[in-house]
Design an enzyme around this catalytic site. Sequence first.
Site, mmCIF file in Angstrom:
data_model
loop_
_atom_site.group_PDB
_atom_site.id
_atom_site.type_symbol
_atom_site.label_atom_id
_atom_site.label_comp_id
_atom_site.label_asym_id
_atom_site.label_seq_id
_atom_site.Cartn_x
_atom_site.Cartn_y
_atom_site.Cartn_z
ATOM 1 N N HIS A 82 11.751 39.750 88.576
ATOM 2 C CA HIS A 82 11.472 40.624 89.713
ATOM 3 C C HIS A 82 10.021 41.074 89.684
ATOM 4 O O HIS A 82 9.512 41.458 88.647
ATOM 5 C CB HIS A 82 12.391 41.848 89.696
ATOM 6 C CG HIS A 82 12.283 42.657 90.946
ATOM 7 N ND1 HIS A 82 13.028 42.362 92.069
ATOM 8 C CD2 HIS A 82 11.497 43.701 91.277
ATOM 9 C CE1 HIS A 82 12.703 43.211 93.030
ATOM 10 N NE2 HIS A 82 11.781 44.030 92.575
ATOM 11 N N ARG A 168 11.897 57.239 101.782
ATOM 12 C CA ARG A 168 10.630 57.254 101.037
ATOM 13 C C ARG A 168 9.497 56.641 101.851
ATOM 14 O O ARG A 168 8.365 57.117 101.844
ATOM 15 C CB ARG A 168 10.781 56.497 99.707
ATOM 16 C CG ARG A 168 11.585 57.272 98.665
ATOM 17 C CD ARG A 168 11.951 56.377 97.495
ATOM 18 N NE ARG A 168 10.776 55.883 96.816
ATOM 19 C CZ ARG A 168 10.725 54.726 96.136
ATOM 20 N NH1 ARG A 168 11.797 53.957 96.057
ATOM 21 N NH2 ARG A 168 9.624 54.352 95.539
ATOM 22 N N LYS A 187 18.846 47.870 91.455
ATOM 23 C CA LYS A 187 19.212 46.601 92.097
ATOM 24 C C LYS A 187 19.371 45.490 91.063
ATOM 25 O O LYS A 187 20.251 44.631 91.179
ATOM 26 C CB LYS A 187 18.154 46.225 93.141
ATOM 27 C CG LYS A 187 18.229 47.126 94.371
ATOM 28 C CD LYS A 187 17.097 46.859 95.363
ATOM 29 C CE LYS A 187 15.778 47.421 94.903
ATOM 30 N NZ LYS A 187 14.771 47.598 95.951
HETATM 31 N N1 URA Z 1 10.134 47.676 95.231
HETATM 32 C C1 URA Z 1 11.336 48.289 95.270
HETATM 33 O O1 URA Z 1 12.359 47.643 95.403
HETATM 34 N N2 URA Z 1 11.397 49.616 95.195
HETATM 35 C C2 URA Z 1 10.306 50.382 95.044
HETATM 36 O O2 URA Z 1 10.434 51.594 94.960
HETATM 37 C C3 URA Z 1 9.060 49.739 94.996
HETATM 38 C C4 URA Z 1 8.997 48.378 95.078
#
Ligand code: URA
Length: 441
Positions: A82, A168, A187
Site C-alpha cells: 500500500h 476529513r 483497510k
Molecule cells: N490514504 C488513506 O487511505 N487514508 C488517509 O488518511 C491518507 C491516505
Amino acid sequence: MDIVSIIEKKKLKKTLTQKEIVYFADSAARGAIEKPQIAALLMAIRLNGMDRRETVWLTRAMAESGDMADLSAIKGIPVDKHSTGGVGDTTTLILAPLVAACGMPVAKMSGRGLGHTGGTLDKLESISGFQVELSMEAFIAQVQRIGLAVIGQTRNLAPADKVFYAIRDVTSTVDSLPLIASSIMSKKLASGAKAIVLDVKTGSGAIMHTLADSITLAQTMVRIGVDAGRRVTALVTDMGEPLGSHVGNALEVKEAIDVLAGRVTGPLLTVSLALGGQMLLTAGATASAREAEAKLTDALVSGRGLEKLRQMITAQHGDPRVCDDVTLLPQAGVIMDVAAPEDGYIHSMETTRLGNLAQRMGAGRLEESDVIDPGVGFVLHRRVGDAVRRGEPLATLHCRSRADAETAAKGIREAVHIGGEPAKPVKLIRALVTADRVRRY
Ligand code: URA
Ligand code: CA
C-alpha cells in the site's frame, strides 16, 4: 456512552478509553451520530493527537466496523502493498505481476485517485472492459487460480473510514498522523493480507513532507500491523518529483507495460523492485532483499511478469492485447510539447501541483461524480538534476483541447524549477522501517 463527553475529553487533551473509541467508530459507521460531532472529534484528534494505544484501538475499531476478509482459503501467505499516495506512481502494476510470477499470491485491494494522487483502480479501468468490482468469492478464486487479483475495496470494508475520510477531506483534518495511520491500516487489516509492505512517500508530493514525519508515520503503521498479528515492513520513498515519467491513467498503464516488457528502466522500476523485494522478504519467500530483487528481475527479463499481467487483465475481462500493443489504450485528441523556457538544470518540482494539474486536465476528479478521461495527462522528459536547454521539450501534454493544452503548459512551466547551477538527482529510497528498527539510507 455519549459522544459530547467524548469530544469534550479529547478537546481537553485527555486520553480516550478503548470503549469510547469503539463507540465513536461504530456509531459513525452506522450513522448513529451527527456529522458535526464526528467533525468536531476528528478536529480535536487532529489538534491534540492520540497516543500509541489510542491509535491502535481506533484502527481496530475502524477495521471491525465492517467485514473482515478471510483469505485463509488461499495457499501460501497472501501479500499486499500500500502506498500513502503519489504522482506518476504506478508501482502496483509492475510489482504485483512480478511478485505473483515469483509464486507468492498477491491479493490486493486498491483505491481510486484522491486529491492530487492517482489511484490504481482508475488506471486499470483505462484498459477496455477491465472489471475492478469482484465479489469476495471471485477475488479469492482468481488468486487461487492465477496467483493475482487487484480489485476495489469491497462495499463494507472499514465503513467508519469511508465516513471519516469524506468529512476529513472537507474539514482540513487529513494531515493527522493518527488519522492517516488508522485510515490506511484499518483497510489493510480488514482486507485480510497476512504480509503487508507499506510505501510511505516523502517530499513535495507526499502527505508528509519531511523525512522525520514520514518515518514516524511508517513506524506507527508498522506497529499497528504487527500488534494485530500481521507481518509489516515499510519503505520510505521519495515523492519530491513524480516517480515515473508518465502522469495520467492510460499513460501510466502504458509506462508499466513498457517496464514489464523491458523497454523502460529507471526510478519507477528501481522502486518497484525494492518494494516487490520487500514483499517477497516479508512473506518469507526469500532470505535477503538482494535475492528477492534477483528473482523479480528474472521474472521481468523472462517475460513472466508481463504474462502474469496479461492473465490478470484477461481474468478481469479487460482487453489483454494492450500488453502487446499499447496504442490500443485510450489516447487524447491533442498532443503538444512544452518547451523549456531557459537553459539550466532541473532543481525541483512542485509535485502536488503537477498532480493537481493532471487532475484538472481530467485525469482525476474534482467532485465525486466527475468522470475521468483516461487518455489525458503528460509525459515529463526531464528529472531533477538533469540539464536542459531553452526550447527543448520539458514535457509532452495529452489534452482534450488546444485551450486545455495552453493552460497545462503554463502549469508545467510553473511547477518545474530550473536554475543555473548543477543540481543533484533525488535519492529514491530514504528508509526501511521494520517492527524493531529504522535504517536510513
Ligand atoms: N490514504 C488513506 O487511505 N487514508 C488517509 O488518511 C491518507 C491516505
Ligand atoms: Ca499524497
